[in-house]
Design an enzyme around this catalytic site. Structure first.
Site, PDB file in Angstrom:
ATOM      1  N   LYS A 185       0.815  -1.214   0.000  1.00  0.00           N
ATOM      2  CA  LYS A 185       0.000   0.000   0.000  1.00  0.00           C
ATOM      3  C   LYS A 185       0.855   1.274   0.000  1.00  0.00           C
ATOM      4  CE  LYS A 185      -3.883  -2.179  -0.145  1.00  0.00           C
ATOM      5  NZ  LYS A 185      -3.535  -3.584   0.021  1.00  0.00           N
TER       6      LYS A 185
HETATM    7  C1  LIG Z   1      -9.763  -2.562  -1.620  1.00  0.00           C
HETATM    8  C2  LIG Z   1      -9.107  -3.381  -0.535  1.00  0.00           C
HETATM    9  N1  LIG Z   1      -9.752  -3.574   0.620  1.00  0.00           N
HETATM   10  C3  LIG Z   1      -9.206  -4.280   1.619  1.00  0.00           C
HETATM   11  C4  LIG Z   1      -7.963  -4.838   1.505  1.00  0.00           C
HETATM   12  C5  LIG Z   1      -7.401  -5.657   2.631  1.00  0.00           C
HETATM   13  O1  LIG Z   1      -6.281  -5.061   3.182  1.00  0.00           O
HETATM   14  P1  LIG Z   1      -5.344  -5.864   4.212  1.00  0.00           P
HETATM   15  O2  LIG Z   1      -4.391  -6.651   3.390  1.00  0.00           O
HETATM   16  O3  LIG Z   1      -4.669  -4.783   5.007  1.00  0.00           O
HETATM   17  O4  LIG Z   1      -6.229  -6.704   5.042  1.00  0.00           O
HETATM   18  C6  LIG Z   1      -7.233  -4.658   0.334  1.00  0.00           C
HETATM   19  C7  LIG Z   1      -5.890  -5.243   0.199  1.00  0.00           C
HETATM   20  O5  LIG Z   1      -5.334  -5.435  -0.843  1.00  0.00           O
HETATM   21  C8  LIG Z   1      -7.816  -3.908  -0.712  1.00  0.00           C
HETATM   22  O6  LIG Z   1      -7.161  -3.707  -1.861  1.00  0.00           O
END
Ligand SMILES: Cc1ncc(COP(=O)(O)O)c(C=O)c1O
Length: 413
Positions: A185
């Protein structure tokens, strides 16, 4: 296979400041629930102008917390976008909600507000938006709908730390915002996330439920004795809130989960926050370079930065036109990856077509814009601040060469 432009496993190369911050945390008295977590929460809250921030172990766990805070459950309908990582809807599915998929705008790839209202029924409780790829969803019409129908709004902000909508930080517009600081990210804590809200009650609930406490309206516990024992004098226990002094009214309470961020992640997060503008600006600069290099390529459309958005380019998206070029999009992607060595990852396969949603009755044809855009047009090139100028030039050349090769296959000589 080694790529000339890999997708990259880290969103940005960490510097000495980040490394020193984590080493410092490693030498400290605690690695969990310490001062760095609280400091990261305060700094992030200040950065985005939110009243409350709760650091979490991921965006996934922040989304789980959001679904629990809103009390969503079986029979409740939630409207969302099909153009997202499937984790956006997983907490809702896990709680037995029914998901309704609205459609997207074909350029921004975010929810098209006009497609939401027809899906609202008396069972609709919430709208979950995803600020896709670093760009804001058009929030004003969505907040107006939420007001009119009494719905809550959750913003999935996994792609947008530092992104704005009409000057307002994303994550602070709906009832709850959920961020990701995963390694890929725009800013990272390794793994990590945050739940953001201006609502005091949600913040208080999140504080308990994000840390394995229980939460509910309490009444004083009457018994002075527990079996044969007097109430203990020393009973501090981090995991059982006030266990010897209170009961829950009518025995009703919610049980939390351990969604916490470690001190090591928080230390990294504090250092990364100090670089967030620099990192996002570099992404914008790269996107502008790519746009300039590709603006005049026939059959290639650019993503437009919407007038209401400060796009921070978590993803860099192009639109391929098979009708103009005369070959399907997959041929173009094959050229980019196999001939040019650009690692292609497309975000995202429309999630209403995933097996678990098809099993629940969703099918092709439900979100025509998202489907057509994904299967025919949507292309993403790798983007991260440590792309070199040579890699950026290579991508511009690769797109041009791919289009020229596929167009000439079609045109008679
Ligand atoms: C749009 C979206 N929501 C949620 C997530 C979940 O994030 P995390 O990996 O921090 O749980 C991601 C991760 O790629 C994402 O792209």
């Amino acid at each position: 296979m080694s790529f000339t432009v890999p997708y990259s496993g880290v969103s940005n190369k960490l510097g000495e400041a980040e490394i020193a911050a984590v080493v410092d945390a490693l030498r400290s008295d605690t690695l969990a629930m310490g001062p760095r977590g609280a400091q990261f929460e305060r700094r992030f809250a200040d950065r985005i102008g939110a009243k409350h921030v709760q650091a979490t172990s991921s965006c996934t766990t922040a989304l789980f917390l959001a679904a629990q805070l809103l009390g969503l459950g079986p029979g409740d309908e939630v409207i969302t976008t099909p153009q997202t990582f499937w984790v956006t809807t997983w907490p809702l599915q896990a709680r037995g909600c029914d998901i309704r998929f609205a459609d997207i705008d074909p350029n921004s790839l975010t929810l098209d507000p006009a497609t939401i209202e027809p899906l609202i029924t008396e069972r609709t409780r919430s709208i979950w938006v995803v600020h896709h790829g670093g760009q804001a969803t058009d929030m004003d019409p969505i907040m107006a709908l939420a007001d009119r129908y009494g719905l809550s709004v959750v913003e999935d902000c996994a792609h947008v730390p530092g992104g704005t909508y009409r000057g307002r930080a994303l994550g602070t517009i709906g009832d709850l915002g959920c961020f990701s600081f995963h390694s890929l990210k725009n800013m990272t804590t390794g793994e990590g996330g945050a739940l953001v809200t201006d609502n005091d009650r949600y913040a208080e609930m999140a504080r308990a439920l994000g840390t394995i406490h229980t939460w509910g309206d309490t009444v004083p516990r009457r018994e002075e004795r527990i079996g044969p024992y007097a109430r203990p004098a020393y009973y501090r226990d981090a995991h059982v809130r006030s266990s010897y002094t209170v009961d829950y009214r009518d025995g009703r309470y919610l049980v939390g989960n351990n969604y916490r961020m470690s001190e090591l992640s928080a230390a990294l997060g504090i250092a990364q926050l100090g670089r967030l503008d620099e990192l996002n600006d570099r992404r914008r600069e790269i996107a502008a370079r790519l746009d300039d290099g590709l603006r005049d390529v026939p059959g290639i459309g650019l993503q437009v930065e919407q007038p209401y958005a400060h796009h921070i380019y978590h993803l860099y998206t192009l639109f391929y036109d098979p009708a103009v070029i005369g070959a399907p999009k997959d041929d173009f992607l094959r050229h980019l990856q196999e001939v040019e060595g650009i690692e292609i990852v497309l975000r995202y396969f429309p999630i209403h077509l995933l097996p678990e949603f098809r099993a629940a009755g969703h099918s092709y044809g439900e979100c025509p814009v998202a489907e057509r855009t994904y299967f025919e047009h949507q292309v993403q090139l790798p983007i991260y601040p440590h792309l070199t100028e040579a890699q950026i030039d290579h991508m511009i050349g690769a797109v041009r060469r791919g289009v020229a090769a596929l167009s000439s296959e079609r045109s008679p000589r």
